[in-house]
Motif scaffolding. Structure first.
Motif, PDB file in Angstrom:
ATOM      1  N   LEU A 119     -27.592 -18.397 -44.343  1.00  0.00           N
ATOM      2  CA  LEU A 119     -27.448 -19.540 -45.226  1.00  0.00           C
ATOM      3  C   LEU A 119     -26.478 -20.288 -44.539  1.00  0.00           C
ATOM      4  CD1 LEU A 119     -27.943 -18.437 -48.717  1.00  0.00           C
ATOM      5  CD2 LEU A 119     -29.638 -19.393 -47.544  1.00  0.00           C
ATOM      6  N   PRO A 120     -26.397 -21.703 -44.429  1.00  0.00           N
ATOM      7  CA  PRO A 120     -25.343 -22.664 -44.047  1.00  0.00           C
ATOM      8  C   PRO A 120     -24.224 -22.534 -45.059  1.00  0.00           C
ATOM      9  CG  PRO A 120     -27.384 -24.000 -44.341  1.00  0.00           C
ATOM     10  CD  PRO A 120     -27.534 -22.560 -44.709  1.00  0.00           C
ATOM     11  N   HIS A 121     -23.017 -22.335 -44.297  1.00  0.00           N
ATOM     12  CA  HIS A 121     -21.814 -22.053 -45.169  1.00  0.00           C
ATOM     13  C   HIS A 121     -21.576 -23.287 -46.358  1.00  0.00           C
ATOM     14  CE1 HIS A 121     -17.350 -22.545 -46.012  1.00  0.00           C
ATOM     15  NE2 HIS A 121     -17.426 -21.188 -46.131  1.00  0.00           N
ATOM     16  N   GLY A 122     -21.978 -24.489 -45.881  1.00  0.00           N
ATOM     17  CA  GLY A 122     -21.964 -25.576 -46.795  1.00  0.00           C
ATOM     18  C   GLY A 122     -22.754 -25.288 -48.069  1.00  0.00           C
ATOM     19  N   THR A 123     -24.119 -24.846 -47.912  1.00  0.00           N
ATOM     20  CA  THR A 123     -24.963 -24.298 -49.059  1.00  0.00           C
ATOM     21  C   THR A 123     -24.228 -23.353 -49.978  1.00  0.00           C
ATOM     22  OG1 THR A 123     -26.857 -25.196 -47.472  1.00  0.00           O
ATOM     23  CG2 THR A 123     -27.082 -23.417 -49.321  1.00  0.00           C
ATOM     24  N   LEU A 124     -23.626 -22.379 -49.251  1.00  0.00           N
ATOM     25  CA  LEU A 124     -23.136 -21.030 -49.812  1.00  0.00           C
ATOM     26  C   LEU A 124     -21.807 -21.599 -50.736  1.00  0.00           C
ATOM     27  CD1 LEU A 124     -23.610 -18.388 -50.446  1.00  0.00           C
ATOM     28  CD2 LEU A 124     -21.947 -17.833 -48.592  1.00  0.00           C
ATOM     29  N   ALA A 125     -21.043 -22.452 -50.244  1.00  0.00           N
ATOM     30  CA  ALA A 125     -19.904 -22.782 -50.789  1.00  0.00           C
ATOM     31  C   ALA A 125     -20.314 -23.729 -51.983  1.00  0.00           C
ATOM     32  CB  ALA A 125     -19.174 -23.757 -49.812  1.00  0.00           C
TER      33      ALA A 125
ATOM     34  N   THR B 212     -15.747 -12.708 -47.982  1.00  0.00           N
ATOM     35  CA  THR B 212     -15.551 -14.309 -48.032  1.00  0.00           C
ATOM     36  C   THR B 212     -16.654 -14.987 -48.075  1.00  0.00           C
ATOM     37  OG1 THR B 212     -15.363 -14.786 -45.558  1.00  0.00           O
ATOM     38  CG2 THR B 212     -13.418 -13.896 -46.753  1.00  0.00           C
ATOM     39  N   GLN B 213     -16.865 -16.451 -48.441  1.00  0.00           N
ATOM     40  CA  GLN B 213     -17.889 -17.304 -48.366  1.00  0.00           C
ATOM     41  C   GLN B 213     -18.411 -17.307 -47.052  1.00  0.00           C
ATOM     42  OE1 GLN B 213     -16.838 -21.174 -49.902  1.00  0.00           O
ATOM     43  NE2 GLN B 213     -17.001 -20.482 -51.969  1.00  0.00           N
ATOM     44  N   LYS B 214     -17.663 -17.662 -46.012  1.00  0.00           N
ATOM     45  CA  LYS B 214     -18.051 -17.561 -44.576  1.00  0.00           C
ATOM     46  C   LYS B 214     -18.688 -16.438 -44.033  1.00  0.00           C
ATOM     47  CE  LYS B 214     -16.275 -18.489 -39.909  1.00  0.00           C
ATOM     48  NZ  LYS B 214     -15.167 -18.827 -39.162  1.00  0.00           N
ATOM     49  N   GLU B 215     -18.339 -15.202 -44.530  1.00  0.00           N
ATOM     50  CA  GLU B 215     -18.890 -13.922 -44.105  1.00  0.00           C
ATOM     51  C   GLU B 215     -20.388 -13.919 -44.838  1.00  0.00           C
ATOM     52  OE1 GLU B 215     -14.920 -10.994 -43.585  1.00  0.00           O
ATOM     53  OE2 GLU B 215     -15.832 -11.420 -45.491  1.00  0.00           O
ATOM     54  N   LEU B 216     -20.291 -14.040 -45.986  1.00  0.00           N
ATOM     55  CA  LEU B 216     -21.480 -13.933 -46.741  1.00  0.00           C
ATOM     56  C   LEU B 216     -22.587 -15.174 -46.161  1.00  0.00           C
ATOM     57  CD1 LEU B 216     -23.170 -12.965 -48.832  1.00  0.00           C
ATOM     58  CD2 LEU B 216     -22.234 -14.443 -50.606  1.00  0.00           C
ATOM     59  N   ALA B 217     -22.096 -16.298 -45.638  1.00  0.00           N
ATOM     60  CA  ALA B 217     -23.139 -17.214 -44.993  1.00  0.00           C
ATOM     61  C   ALA B 217     -23.377 -16.484 -43.792  1.00  0.00           C
ATOM     62  CB  ALA B 217     -22.341 -18.509 -44.677  1.00  0.00           C
ATOM     63  N   GLU B 218     -22.754 -15.999 -42.924  1.00  0.00           N
ATOM     64  CA  GLU B 218     -23.186 -15.348 -41.540  1.00  0.00           C
ATOM     65  C   GLU B 218     -24.319 -14.357 -41.918  1.00  0.00           C
ATOM     66  OE1 GLU B 218     -19.501 -14.420 -39.982  1.00  0.00           O
ATOM     67  OE2 GLU B 218     -18.965 -16.134 -39.297  1.00  0.00           O
ATOM     68  N   ARG B 219     -24.096 -13.475 -42.882  1.00  0.00           N
ATOM     69  CA  ARG B 219     -24.696 -12.433 -43.113  1.00  0.00           C
ATOM     70  C   ARG B 219     -26.081 -12.841 -43.985  1.00  0.00           C
ATOM     71  NH1 ARG B 219     -21.161  -7.962 -46.539  1.00  0.00           N
ATOM     72  NH2 ARG B 219     -19.505  -7.550 -45.048  1.00  0.00           N
ATOM     73  N   SER B 220     -25.906 -13.805 -44.643  1.00  0.00           N
ATOM     74  CA  SER B 220     -27.320 -14.326 -45.252  1.00  0.00           C
ATOM     75  C   SER B 220     -28.013 -15.034 -44.391  1.00  0.00           C
ATOM     76  CB  SER B 220     -27.160 -14.880 -46.774  1.00  0.00           C
ATOM     77  OG  SER B 220     -26.322 -16.023 -46.385  1.00  0.00           O
TER      78      SER B 220
ATOM     79  N   TYR C   5     -35.470 -17.952 -52.546  1.00  0.00           N
ATOM     80  CA  TYR C   5     -35.225 -17.691 -51.208  1.00  0.00           C
ATOM     81  C   TYR C   5     -33.708 -17.401 -50.721  1.00  0.00           C
ATOM     82  CZ  TYR C   5     -34.259 -17.936 -46.184  1.00  0.00           C
ATOM     83  OH  TYR C   5     -33.903 -17.949 -44.698  1.00  0.00           O
ATOM     84  N   GLN C   6     -32.838 -18.521 -51.506  1.00  0.00           N
ATOM     85  CA  GLN C   6     -31.490 -18.407 -51.618  1.00  0.00           C
ATOM     86  C   GLN C   6     -30.844 -17.027 -52.200  1.00  0.00           C
ATOM     87  OE1 GLN C   6     -30.526 -22.145 -52.876  1.00  0.00           O
ATOM     88  NE2 GLN C   6     -30.167 -23.062 -51.028  1.00  0.00           N
ATOM     89  N   ALA C   7     -31.456 -16.874 -53.281  1.00  0.00           N
ATOM     90  CA  ALA C   7     -31.205 -15.589 -54.344  1.00  0.00           C
ATOM     91  C   ALA C   7     -31.290 -14.347 -53.350  1.00  0.00           C
ATOM     92  CB  ALA C   7     -31.646 -15.831 -55.405  1.00  0.00           C
ATOM     93  N   ARG C   8     -32.604 -14.372 -52.688  1.00  0.00           N
ATOM     94  CA  ARG C   8     -32.807 -12.990 -51.989  1.00  0.00           C
ATOM     95  C   ARG C   8     -32.210 -12.830 -50.779  1.00  0.00           C
ATOM     96  NH1 ARG C   8     -38.497 -13.557 -50.347  1.00  0.00           N
ATOM     97  NH2 ARG C   8     -37.802 -14.910 -48.573  1.00  0.00           N
ATOM     98  N   GLN C   9     -31.871 -13.949 -49.788  1.00  0.00           N
ATOM     99  CA  GLN C   9     -30.887 -14.004 -48.910  1.00  0.00           C
ATOM    100  C   GLN C   9     -29.373 -13.336 -49.136  1.00  0.00           C
ATOM    101  OE1 GLN C   9     -33.717 -14.010 -46.762  1.00  0.00           O
ATOM    102  NE2 GLN C   9     -32.110 -14.629 -45.234  1.00  0.00           N
TER     103      GLN C   9
ATOM    104  N   PRO D 125     -20.499 -24.981 -60.846  1.00  0.00           N
ATOM    105  CA  PRO D 125     -21.083 -24.389 -61.803  1.00  0.00           C
ATOM    106  C   PRO D 125     -22.437 -24.799 -62.122  1.00  0.00           C
ATOM    107  CG  PRO D 125     -19.504 -25.740 -62.543  1.00  0.00           C
ATOM    108  CD  PRO D 125     -19.219 -25.806 -61.121  1.00  0.00           C
ATOM    109  N   THR D 126     -22.683 -25.845 -61.747  1.00  0.00           N
ATOM    110  CA  THR D 126     -24.137 -26.480 -62.001  1.00  0.00           C
ATOM    111  C   THR D 126     -25.065 -26.296 -60.996  1.00  0.00           C
ATOM    112  OG1 THR D 126     -23.641 -28.553 -61.720  1.00  0.00           O
ATOM    113  CG2 THR D 126     -23.152 -28.047 -63.884  1.00  0.00           C
ATOM    114  N   SER D 127     -24.762 -25.584 -60.006  1.00  0.00           N
ATOM    115  CA  SER D 127     -25.600 -25.622 -58.851  1.00  0.00           C
ATOM    116  C   SER D 127     -26.762 -24.827 -59.049  1.00  0.00           C
ATOM    117  CB  SER D 127     -25.009 -25.141 -57.591  1.00  0.00           C
ATOM    118  OG  SER D 127     -24.426 -23.517 -57.607  1.00  0.00           O
ATOM    119  N   LYS D 128     -27.926 -25.314 -58.496  1.00  0.00           N
ATOM    120  CA  LYS D 128     -29.327 -24.523 -58.515  1.00  0.00           C
ATOM    121  C   LYS D 128     -29.594 -23.355 -57.233  1.00  0.00           C
ATOM    122  CE  LYS D 128     -31.220 -27.932 -61.452  1.00  0.00           C
ATOM    123  NZ  LYS D 128     -30.708 -27.890 -62.392  1.00  0.00           N
TER     124      LYS D 128
END
Length: 65
Positions: free
Chosen positions: A27-33, A17-25, A46-50, A39-42
């Motif tokens: 990254l804040p859940h809001g950022t990951l969401a 889930t988004q929440k699980e991925l946020a915890e694993r990575s 660093y985020q890609a690596r995490q 579709p236009t998010s950058k």
């Protein structure tokens, strides 16, 4: 192809889930969401690596081609 079009299928195939991925990575859940749902998010390198590390994939597989 956008980041959203790449991340969501990879994340869902991994059964994460988004929440699980946020915890694993770390990254804040809001950022990951935002990355996963807009579709236009950058995506920073660093985020890609995490995210890739958390999913066990190559970070370049997340970047648009």
């Amino acid at each position: 192809m956008t980041v959203k079009n790449r991340l969501r299928p990879i994340r869902e195939k991994a059964g994460v889930t988004q929440k699980e991925l946020a915890e694993r990575s770390g990254l804040p859940h809001g950022t990951l969401a935002r990355i996963d749902g807009n579709p236009t998010s950058k995506l920073s390198l660093y985020q890609a690596r995490q995210i890739a590390k958390a999913l066990g994939i190559d970070p370049f597989s997340l970047l648009p081609r």
